[in-house]
Design an enzyme around this catalytic site. Sequence first.
Site, mmCIF file in Angstrom:
data_model
loop_
_atom_site.group_PDB
_atom_site.id
_atom_site.type_symbol
_atom_site.label_atom_id
_atom_site.label_comp_id
_atom_site.label_asym_id
_atom_site.label_seq_id
_atom_site.Cartn_x
_atom_site.Cartn_y
_atom_site.Cartn_z
ATOM 1 N N HIS A 1 14.954 12.017 -3.741
ATOM 2 C CA HIS A 1 15.906 10.923 -3.604
ATOM 3 C C HIS A 1 17.305 11.282 -4.100
ATOM 4 O O HIS A 1 18.193 10.438 -4.105
ATOM 5 C CB HIS A 1 15.381 9.691 -4.351
ATOM 6 C CG HIS A 1 13.972 9.362 -3.986
ATOM 7 N ND1 HIS A 1 13.615 8.944 -2.725
ATOM 8 C CD2 HIS A 1 12.808 9.444 -4.694
ATOM 9 C CE1 HIS A 1 12.301 8.760 -2.679
ATOM 10 N NE2 HIS A 1 11.790 9.060 -3.859
ATOM 11 N N ILE B 1 16.514 10.461 0.797
ATOM 12 C CA ILE B 1 16.122 9.121 1.255
ATOM 13 C C ILE B 1 15.956 8.198 0.039
ATOM 14 O O ILE B 1 15.846 8.665 -1.092
ATOM 15 C CB ILE B 1 14.811 9.167 2.086
ATOM 16 C CG1 ILE B 1 13.628 9.692 1.240
ATOM 17 C CG2 ILE B 1 14.991 10.021 3.332
ATOM 18 C CD1 ILE B 1 12.281 9.599 1.958
ATOM 19 N N GLY C 1 10.929 4.398 -1.835
ATOM 20 C CA GLY C 1 10.240 3.279 -1.191
ATOM 21 C C GLY C 1 10.181 2.080 -2.131
ATOM 22 O O GLY C 1 10.341 0.935 -1.711
HETATM 23 C C1 LIG Z 1 2.379 6.111 -7.321
HETATM 24 C C2 LIG Z 1 3.295 6.525 -6.217
HETATM 25 C C3 LIG Z 1 2.867 7.214 -5.040
HETATM 26 C C4 LIG Z 1 3.917 7.608 -4.098
HETATM 27 C C5 LIG Z 1 4.466 9.005 -4.229
HETATM 28 C C6 LIG Z 1 5.768 9.161 -3.552
HETATM 29 C C7 LIG Z 1 6.932 9.158 -4.509
HETATM 30 C C8 LIG Z 1 8.191 8.490 -3.986
HETATM 31 O O1 LIG Z 1 9.296 8.817 -4.864
HETATM 32 C C9 LIG Z 1 8.460 8.954 -2.571
HETATM 33 C C10 LIG Z 1 9.092 7.898 -1.733
HETATM 34 O O2 LIG Z 1 9.525 6.859 -2.181
HETATM 35 S S1 LIG Z 1 9.158 8.230 -0.054
HETATM 36 C C11 LIG Z 1 10.100 6.887 0.611
HETATM 37 C C12 LIG Z 1 9.289 5.719 1.021
HETATM 38 N N1 LIG Z 1 8.280 5.997 2.022
HETATM 39 C C13 LIG Z 1 8.628 6.292 3.289
HETATM 40 O O3 LIG Z 1 9.776 6.398 3.652
HETATM 41 C C14 LIG Z 1 7.474 6.458 4.264
HETATM 42 C C15 LIG Z 1 7.788 5.703 5.538
HETATM 43 N N2 LIG Z 1 6.694 5.831 6.480
HETATM 44 C C16 LIG Z 1 6.605 6.897 7.332
HETATM 45 O O4 LIG Z 1 7.452 7.768 7.328
HETATM 46 C C17 LIG Z 1 5.441 6.915 8.260
HETATM 47 O O5 LIG Z 1 4.934 5.615 8.419
HETATM 48 C C18 LIG Z 1 4.289 7.837 7.758
HETATM 49 C C19 LIG Z 1 4.752 9.274 7.683
HETATM 50 C C20 LIG Z 1 3.787 7.351 6.399
HETATM 51 C C21 LIG Z 1 3.140 7.738 8.772
HETATM 52 O O6 LIG Z 1 3.671 8.014 10.033
HETATM 53 P P1 LIG Z 1 2.759 8.610 11.191
HETATM 54 O O7 LIG Z 1 2.084 9.850 10.734
HETATM 55 O O8 LIG Z 1 3.626 8.652 12.415
HETATM 56 O O9 LIG Z 1 1.663 7.497 11.285
HETATM 57 P P2 LIG Z 1 1.276 6.547 12.484
HETATM 58 O O10 LIG Z 1 1.081 7.359 13.740
HETATM 59 O O11 LIG Z 1 2.206 5.376 12.503
HETATM 60 O O12 LIG Z 1 -0.129 6.045 11.968
HETATM 61 C C22 LIG Z 1 -1.173 6.999 11.773
HETATM 62 C C23 LIG Z 1 -2.223 6.391 10.877
HETATM 63 O O13 LIG Z 1 -1.715 6.232 9.538
HETATM 64 C C24 LIG Z 1 -1.699 4.848 9.174
HETATM 65 N N3 LIG Z 1 -0.433 4.590 8.477
HETATM 66 C C25 LIG Z 1 0.775 4.525 9.049
HETATM 67 N N4 LIG Z 1 1.699 4.309 8.105
HETATM 68 C C26 LIG Z 1 1.043 4.228 6.930
HETATM 69 C C27 LIG Z 1 1.468 4.001 5.618
HETATM 70 N N5 LIG Z 1 2.748 3.783 5.311
HETATM 71 N N6 LIG Z 1 0.542 3.981 4.626
HETATM 72 C C28 LIG Z 1 -0.777 4.160 4.926
HETATM 73 N N7 LIG Z 1 -1.242 4.382 6.178
HETATM 74 C C29 LIG Z 1 -0.324 4.419 7.163
HETATM 75 C C30 LIG Z 1 -1.819 4.069 10.472
HETATM 76 O O14 LIG Z 1 -2.442 2.823 10.276
HETATM 77 C C31 LIG Z 1 -2.660 5.000 11.312
HETATM 78 O O15 LIG Z 1 -4.013 4.844 10.905
HETATM 79 P P3 LIG Z 1 -5.202 5.036 11.948
HETATM 80 O O16 LIG Z 1 -5.149 6.472 12.344
HETATM 81 O O17 LIG Z 1 -6.406 4.681 11.145
HETATM 82 O O18 LIG Z 1 -4.913 4.104 13.077
#
Ligand SMILES: CCCCCCC[C@@H](O)CC(=O)SCCNC(=O)CCNC(=O)[C@H](O)C(C)(C)COP(=O)(O)OP(=O)(O)OC[C@H]1O[C@@H](n2cnc3c(N)ncnc32)[C@H](O)[C@@H]1OP(=O)(O)O
Length: 289
Positions: free
Chosen positions: A197, A212, A215
Amino acid sequence: MDAPRIDRERLLQWPFEDVYQHYTAKDAMLYALSLGLGADPVDRDELRFVYEKDLRVLPTFPVVLCHPGPWNADPATGIVRNRVLHGEQGVILHQPLPPEARLRGRTRIVDVIDKGEGRGALVYTERQIFDADTGAPVVTLSATSFCRANGGFGGPSGPVRQPHSIPERPADHEIDWPTLPQTALWYRLNADFNPLHVDPDVAAKAGFERPILHGLCTFGIAAAAALKALREDPARVEALDVRFSAPLFPGETISVEVWRDGDVVSFRAWVRSRAVKVLDNGRIRLRRS
Ligand SMILES: CCCCCCC[C@@H](O)CC(=O)SCCNC(=O)CCNC(=O)[C@H](O)C(C)(C)COP(=O)(O)OP(=O)(O)OC[C@H]1O[C@@H](n2cnc3c(N)ncnc32)[C@H](O)[C@@H]1OP(=O)(O)O
Protein backbone atom coordinates in the site's frame (compact mmCIF):
# COMPACT_ATOMS: atom_id res chain seq x y z
CA MET A 1 14.16 -24.06 -6.45
CA ASP A 2 10.60 -25.38 -6.02
CA ALA A 3 7.77 -22.80 -5.90
CA PRO A 4 6.46 -22.22 -2.35
CA ARG A 5 3.58 -24.55 -1.48
CA ILE A 6 1.03 -24.39 1.30
CA ASP A 7 1.09 -27.17 3.90
CA ARG A 8 -2.53 -27.00 5.15
CA GLU A 9 -1.98 -28.98 8.35
CA ARG A 10 0.95 -26.77 9.31
CA LEU A 11 -1.08 -23.58 8.70
CA LEU A 12 -4.01 -24.89 10.74
CA GLN A 13 -1.61 -25.18 13.69
CA TRP A 14 0.28 -21.95 13.06
CA PRO A 15 1.60 -20.80 16.46
CA PHE A 16 0.26 -17.24 16.85
CA GLU A 17 1.13 -15.50 20.10
CA ASP A 18 -1.52 -13.52 21.95
CA VAL A 19 -1.25 -9.79 21.21
CA TYR A 20 -1.98 -7.30 23.99
CA GLN A 21 -2.97 -3.75 23.12
CA HIS A 22 -4.00 -0.75 25.15
CA TYR A 23 -5.73 1.65 22.78
CA THR A 24 -6.70 5.18 23.66
CA ALA A 25 -8.97 7.90 22.28
CA LYS A 26 -6.07 9.07 20.10
CA ASP A 27 -5.97 5.69 18.29
CA ALA A 28 -9.72 5.74 17.67
CA MET A 29 -9.54 9.33 16.36
CA LEU A 30 -6.56 8.57 14.09
CA TYR A 31 -8.50 5.63 12.64
CA ALA A 32 -11.55 7.80 11.87
CA LEU A 33 -9.38 10.61 10.45
CA SER A 34 -7.50 8.18 8.20
CA LEU A 35 -10.84 7.16 6.63
CA GLY A 36 -11.56 10.84 5.92
CA LEU A 37 -14.05 11.66 8.67
CA GLY A 38 -13.97 15.24 9.87
CA ALA A 39 -13.49 16.78 6.41
CA ASP A 40 -16.48 19.07 6.99
CA PRO A 41 -15.71 21.09 10.15
CA VAL A 42 -19.41 21.79 10.88
CA ASP A 43 -20.61 18.21 10.40
CA ARG A 44 -21.37 17.43 14.06
CA ASP A 45 -22.13 13.75 13.36
CA GLU A 46 -18.61 13.15 11.99
CA LEU A 47 -17.00 15.29 14.67
CA ARG A 48 -18.08 12.75 17.28
CA PHE A 49 -15.47 10.33 15.89
CA VAL A 50 -12.53 12.73 15.67
CA TYR A 51 -12.97 14.93 18.75
CA GLU A 52 -12.31 13.69 22.28
CA LYS A 53 -15.47 15.40 23.63
CA ASP A 54 -18.15 12.64 23.83
CA LEU A 55 -15.96 10.51 21.57
CA ARG A 56 -17.66 7.64 19.70
CA VAL A 57 -15.75 4.73 18.22
CA LEU A 58 -16.48 3.46 14.71
CA PRO A 59 -17.72 -0.15 14.63
CA THR A 60 -15.01 -1.08 12.08
CA PHE A 61 -12.19 0.24 14.32
CA PRO A 62 -11.41 -3.21 15.84
CA VAL A 63 -9.99 -4.43 12.51
CA VAL A 64 -6.79 -2.54 13.37
CA LEU A 65 -6.56 -3.90 16.92
CA CYS A 66 -4.35 -6.72 18.24
CA HIS A 67 -2.87 -7.26 14.76
CA PRO A 68 -0.62 -10.36 14.79
CA GLY A 69 1.89 -8.78 12.38
CA PRO A 70 3.06 -10.03 8.97
CA TRP A 71 2.84 -13.76 9.79
CA ASN A 72 2.32 -14.67 6.13
CA ALA A 73 5.74 -13.18 5.27
CA ASP A 74 7.34 -16.22 6.98
CA PRO A 75 8.53 -18.54 4.13
CA ALA A 76 7.48 -21.52 6.30
CA THR A 77 3.81 -20.67 5.57
CA GLY A 78 4.39 -21.52 1.89
CA ILE A 79 2.29 -18.44 1.04
CA VAL A 80 3.53 -16.20 -1.81
CA ARG A 81 3.00 -13.03 0.17
CA ASN A 82 3.32 -10.49 -2.64
CA ARG A 83 0.40 -12.21 -4.43
CA VAL A 84 -1.98 -12.10 -1.42
CA LEU A 85 -5.05 -9.86 -1.52
CA HIS A 86 -7.61 -9.34 1.18
CA GLY A 87 -10.70 -11.21 -0.01
CA GLU A 88 -13.32 -10.88 2.70
CA GLN A 89 -13.78 -9.40 6.16
CA GLY A 90 -16.29 -9.95 8.92
CA VAL A 91 -16.71 -8.26 12.31
CA ILE A 92 -18.92 -9.32 15.21
CA LEU A 93 -19.15 -6.79 18.04
CA HIS A 94 -20.06 -8.49 21.30
CA GLN A 95 -20.30 -5.07 22.93
CA PRO A 96 -19.87 -1.44 21.71
CA LEU A 97 -16.26 -0.29 21.96
CA PRO A 98 -15.35 2.31 24.58
CA PRO A 99 -12.94 5.17 23.73
CA GLU A 100 -10.14 3.39 25.60
CA ALA A 101 -9.53 -0.27 26.54
CA ARG A 102 -6.91 -2.91 27.31
CA LEU A 103 -7.37 -5.89 25.03
CA ARG A 104 -5.94 -9.31 24.26
CA GLY A 105 -6.17 -10.74 20.73
CA ARG A 106 -5.84 -14.39 19.75
CA THR A 107 -5.51 -15.23 16.04
CA ARG A 108 -5.86 -18.66 14.47
CA ILE A 109 -6.20 -20.09 10.99
CA VAL A 110 -9.57 -21.81 10.77
CA ASP A 111 -9.44 -23.28 7.26
CA VAL A 112 -7.41 -23.33 4.04
CA ILE A 113 -9.25 -23.91 0.77
CA ASP A 114 -7.78 -24.83 -2.61
CA LYS A 115 -9.51 -23.02 -5.51
CA GLY A 116 -7.31 -24.93 -7.97
CA GLU A 117 -4.11 -24.43 -9.97
CA GLY A 118 -3.92 -20.89 -11.38
CA ARG A 119 -7.01 -19.82 -9.38
CA GLY A 120 -5.66 -19.43 -5.86
CA ALA A 121 -6.09 -20.53 -2.27
CA LEU A 122 -8.23 -19.06 0.51
CA VAL A 123 -6.84 -18.79 4.02
CA TYR A 124 -9.58 -18.15 6.58
CA THR A 125 -8.36 -16.53 9.81
CA GLU A 126 -10.18 -15.58 12.98
CA ARG A 127 -9.09 -13.06 15.61
CA GLN A 128 -10.91 -13.14 18.91
CA ILE A 129 -10.43 -10.02 20.99
CA PHE A 130 -11.08 -10.06 24.72
CA ASP A 131 -11.03 -7.51 27.51
CA ALA A 132 -7.49 -8.04 28.87
CA ASP A 133 -8.62 -7.60 32.47
CA THR A 134 -11.95 -9.45 32.66
CA GLY A 135 -11.52 -11.90 29.74
CA ALA A 136 -14.96 -10.90 28.39
CA PRO A 137 -15.27 -11.28 24.59
CA VAL A 138 -15.26 -7.89 22.86
CA VAL A 139 -14.97 -8.58 19.11
CA THR A 140 -14.58 -11.52 16.73
CA LEU A 141 -12.91 -10.74 13.39
CA SER A 142 -12.90 -13.13 10.46
CA ALA A 143 -10.79 -12.54 7.35
CA THR A 144 -10.17 -14.30 4.06
CA SER A 145 -6.74 -14.00 2.47
CA PHE A 146 -6.99 -14.64 -1.28
CA CYS A 147 -3.58 -16.18 -2.09
CA ARG A 148 -3.50 -15.80 -5.86
CA ALA A 149 -0.29 -17.80 -6.40
CA ASN A 150 -1.07 -20.73 -4.09
CA GLY A 151 -3.79 -22.66 -5.92
CA GLY A 152 -3.35 -26.36 -6.60
CA PHE A 153 -1.67 -27.27 -3.29
CA GLY A 154 -3.89 -30.33 -2.94
CA GLY A 155 -6.33 -29.11 -0.26
CA PRO A 156 -10.13 -29.34 -0.11
CA SER A 157 -12.18 -27.12 -2.45
CA GLY A 158 -14.70 -26.24 0.26
CA PRO A 159 -16.62 -25.32 2.25
CA VAL A 160 -16.37 -21.66 1.22
CA ARG A 161 -18.16 -18.75 2.86
CA GLN A 162 -21.37 -17.68 1.19
CA PRO A 163 -21.41 -13.91 0.73
CA HIS A 164 -24.46 -11.82 1.60
CA SER A 165 -26.83 -11.20 -1.35
CA ILE A 166 -27.43 -7.58 -2.28
CA PRO A 167 -31.11 -6.68 -2.98
CA GLU A 168 -32.02 -6.58 -6.65
CA ARG A 169 -33.97 -3.31 -6.42
CA PRO A 170 -32.22 0.05 -7.03
CA ALA A 171 -30.30 1.35 -4.01
CA ASP A 172 -32.21 3.39 -1.41
CA HIS A 173 -29.23 5.78 -1.13
CA GLU A 174 -25.92 6.48 -2.85
CA ILE A 175 -23.16 8.50 -1.21
CA ASP A 176 -19.81 9.62 -2.68
CA TRP A 177 -16.73 9.53 -0.46
CA PRO A 178 -13.48 10.97 -1.84
CA THR A 179 -10.15 9.48 -0.77
CA LEU A 180 -6.87 11.40 -0.80
CA PRO A 181 -3.74 10.46 -2.76
CA GLN A 182 -2.13 9.93 0.66
CA THR A 183 -5.05 8.02 2.25
CA ALA A 184 -3.08 4.73 2.35
CA LEU A 185 -0.15 6.54 3.99
CA TRP A 186 -2.47 7.75 6.74
CA TYR A 187 -4.32 4.44 7.05
CA ARG A 188 -1.13 2.40 7.55
CA LEU A 189 -0.39 4.39 10.72
CA ASN A 190 -3.21 2.37 12.31
CA ALA A 191 -0.56 -0.40 12.43
CA ASP A 192 -1.40 -1.93 9.04
CA PHE A 193 2.06 -1.80 7.49
CA ASN A 194 1.81 -4.04 4.39
CA PRO A 195 4.24 -2.44 1.86
CA LEU A 196 1.79 -3.21 -0.98
CA HIS A 197 0.00 0.00 0.00
CA VAL A 198 3.03 2.29 0.06
CA ASP A 199 5.96 0.91 -1.95
CA PRO A 200 5.70 1.22 -5.77
CA ASP A 201 8.22 -1.62 -6.28
CA VAL A 202 6.23 -4.03 -4.10
CA ALA A 203 3.01 -2.98 -5.87
CA ALA A 204 4.64 -3.62 -9.28
CA LYS A 205 5.73 -7.13 -8.18
CA ALA A 206 2.11 -7.79 -7.16
CA GLY A 207 0.97 -6.73 -10.66
CA PHE A 208 -0.27 -3.18 -9.94
CA GLU A 209 0.75 0.05 -11.66
CA ARG A 210 0.96 1.77 -8.26
CA PRO A 211 0.22 1.05 -4.58
CA ILE A 212 -3.40 0.09 -3.91
CA LEU A 213 -5.56 1.06 -0.96
CA HIS A 214 -5.90 -1.28 2.03
CA GLY A 215 -9.10 -3.30 1.63
CA LEU A 216 -9.81 -2.58 5.29
CA CYS A 217 -9.68 1.16 4.57
CA THR A 218 -12.28 0.76 1.79
CA PHE A 219 -14.32 -1.35 4.24
CA GLY A 220 -14.19 1.33 6.95
CA ILE A 221 -15.15 4.05 4.48
CA ALA A 222 -18.02 2.08 2.94
CA ALA A 223 -19.47 1.15 6.34
CA ALA A 224 -19.17 4.73 7.64
CA ALA A 225 -20.80 6.04 4.46
CA ALA A 226 -23.66 3.53 4.74
CA LEU A 227 -24.38 4.51 8.35
CA LYS A 228 -24.15 8.18 7.46
CA ALA A 229 -26.58 7.78 4.55
CA LEU A 230 -29.08 6.16 6.92
CA ARG A 231 -28.33 8.56 9.82
CA GLU A 232 -27.98 5.39 11.90
CA ASP A 233 -26.32 5.18 15.31
CA PRO A 234 -22.99 3.26 14.93
CA ALA A 235 -23.46 1.93 18.48
CA ARG A 236 -26.33 -0.21 17.12
CA VAL A 237 -23.99 -2.15 14.82
CA GLU A 238 -23.76 -5.79 15.84
CA ALA A 239 -21.98 -7.32 12.84
CA LEU A 240 -20.52 -6.45 9.42
CA ASP A 241 -19.41 -8.53 6.42
CA VAL A 242 -17.91 -7.60 3.04
CA ARG A 243 -16.14 -9.06 0.04
CA PHE A 244 -13.47 -7.09 -1.87
CA SER A 245 -14.11 -7.38 -5.59
CA ALA A 246 -11.44 -5.15 -7.18
CA PRO A 247 -8.51 -3.03 -5.98
CA LEU A 248 -8.80 0.73 -5.79
CA PHE A 249 -6.16 3.42 -5.87
CA PRO A 250 -5.72 6.13 -3.24
CA GLY A 251 -7.21 9.39 -4.54
CA GLU A 252 -10.22 7.74 -6.19
CA THR A 253 -13.78 8.56 -5.10
CA ILE A 254 -15.78 5.68 -3.64
CA SER A 255 -19.51 5.62 -4.43
CA VAL A 256 -21.40 3.60 -1.85
CA GLU A 257 -24.85 2.15 -2.59
CA VAL A 258 -27.01 1.43 0.45
CA TRP A 259 -30.20 -0.57 1.06
CA ARG A 260 -32.13 -0.99 4.28
CA ASP A 261 -34.45 -3.86 5.19
CA GLY A 262 -35.38 -3.59 8.87
CA ASP A 263 -32.30 -4.31 10.96
CA VAL A 264 -30.22 -5.40 7.94
CA VAL A 265 -28.30 -2.85 5.87
CA SER A 266 -26.81 -3.97 2.54
CA PHE A 267 -24.08 -2.03 0.75
CA ARG A 268 -21.58 -2.18 -2.08
CA ALA A 269 -19.09 0.31 -3.50
CA TRP A 270 -17.88 1.47 -6.89
CA VAL A 271 -15.22 3.62 -8.46
CA ARG A 272 -17.57 5.20 -10.99
CA SER A 273 -14.76 6.88 -12.98
CA ARG A 274 -13.48 3.40 -13.95
CA ALA A 275 -16.90 1.68 -13.75
CA VAL A 276 -15.41 -0.86 -11.32
CA LYS A 277 -17.15 -2.46 -8.35
CA VAL A 278 -14.55 -2.49 -5.57
CA LEU A 279 -16.56 -3.88 -2.65
CA ASP A 280 -19.56 -6.20 -2.79
CA ASN A 281 -21.92 -8.24 -0.61
CA GLY A 282 -21.73 -5.73 2.25
CA ARG A 283 -23.99 -6.36 5.20
CA ILE A 284 -24.47 -4.54 8.50
CA ARG A 285 -26.64 -6.18 11.16
CA LEU A 286 -28.13 -3.71 13.64
CA ARG A 287 -29.13 -4.49 17.21
CA ARG A 288 -32.89 -4.28 17.75
CA SER A 289 -33.65 -0.76 19.03
C1 LIG B 1 -6.11 -10.73 8.22
C2 LIG B 1 -5.94 -10.15 6.85
C3 LIG B 1 -5.87 -10.93 5.66
C4 LIG B 1 -5.63 -10.19 4.41
C5 LIG B 1 -4.20 -10.09 3.95
C6 LIG B 1 -4.01 -9.00 2.96
C7 LIG B 1 -3.37 -7.77 3.56
C8 LIG B 1 -3.87 -6.46 2.99
O1 LIG B 1 -2.98 -5.40 3.43
C9 LIG B 1 -3.92 -6.54 1.49
C10 LIG B 1 -5.04 -5.74 0.91
O2 LIG B 1 -5.69 -4.95 1.55
S1 LIG B 1 -5.36 -6.01 -0.75
C11 LIG B 1 -6.59 -4.80 -1.15
C12 LIG B 1 -7.98 -5.26 -0.95
N1 LIG B 1 -8.35 -6.43 -1.71
C13 LIG B 1 -8.49 -6.37 -3.05
O3 LIG B 1 -8.26 -5.37 -3.70
C14 LIG B 1 -8.98 -7.64 -3.72
C15 LIG B 1 -10.07 -7.29 -4.72
N2 LIG B 1 -10.57 -8.49 -5.36
C16 LIG B 1 -9.96 -9.02 -6.46
O4 LIG B 1 -8.98 -8.49 -6.94
C17 LIG B 1 -10.57 -10.25 -7.04
O5 LIG B 1 -11.92 -10.35 -6.64
C18 LIG B 1 -9.83 -11.55 -6.60
C19 LIG B 1 -8.41 -11.55 -7.11
C20 LIG B 1 -9.87 -11.68 -5.08
C21 LIG B 1 -10.58 -12.74 -7.22
O6 LIG B 1 -10.69 -12.50 -8.59
P1 LIG B 1 -10.81 -13.70 -9.62
O7 LIG B 1 -9.69 -14.66 -9.44
O8 LIG B 1 -11.03 -13.07 -10.96
O9 LIG B 1 -12.10 -14.40 -9.08
P2 LIG B 1 -13.50 -14.64 -9.78
O10 LIG B 1 -13.29 -15.25 -11.14
O11 LIG B 1 -14.33 -13.40 -9.64
O12 LIG B 1 -14.08 -15.73 -8.80
C22 LIG B 1 -13.41 -16.98 -8.68
C23 LIG B 1 -13.86 -17.66 -7.42
O13 LIG B 1 -13.37 -16.95 -6.26
C24 LIG B 1 -14.47 -16.46 -5.48
N3 LIG B 1 -14.13 -15.09 -5.07
C25 LIG B 1 -14.12 -14.01 -5.86
N4 LIG B 1 -13.73 -12.94 -5.15
C26 LIG B 1 -13.52 -13.37 -3.89
C27 LIG B 1 -13.12 -12.72 -2.72
N5 LIG B 1 -12.90 -11.41 -2.67
N6 LIG B 1 -12.98 -13.45 -1.58
C28 LIG B 1 -13.25 -14.79 -1.60
N7 LIG B 1 -13.64 -15.47 -2.70
C29 LIG B 1 -13.76 -14.75 -3.83
C30 LIG B 1 -15.68 -16.51 -6.39
O14 LIG B 1 -16.87 -16.68 -5.66
C31 LIG B 1 -15.37 -17.70 -7.26
O15 LIG B 1 -15.68 -18.87 -6.51
P3 LIG B 1 -16.18 -20.19 -7.24
O16 LIG B 1 -15.04 -20.64 -8.08
O17 LIG B 1 -16.48 -21.11 -6.10
O18 LIG B 1 -17.38 -19.79 -8.04
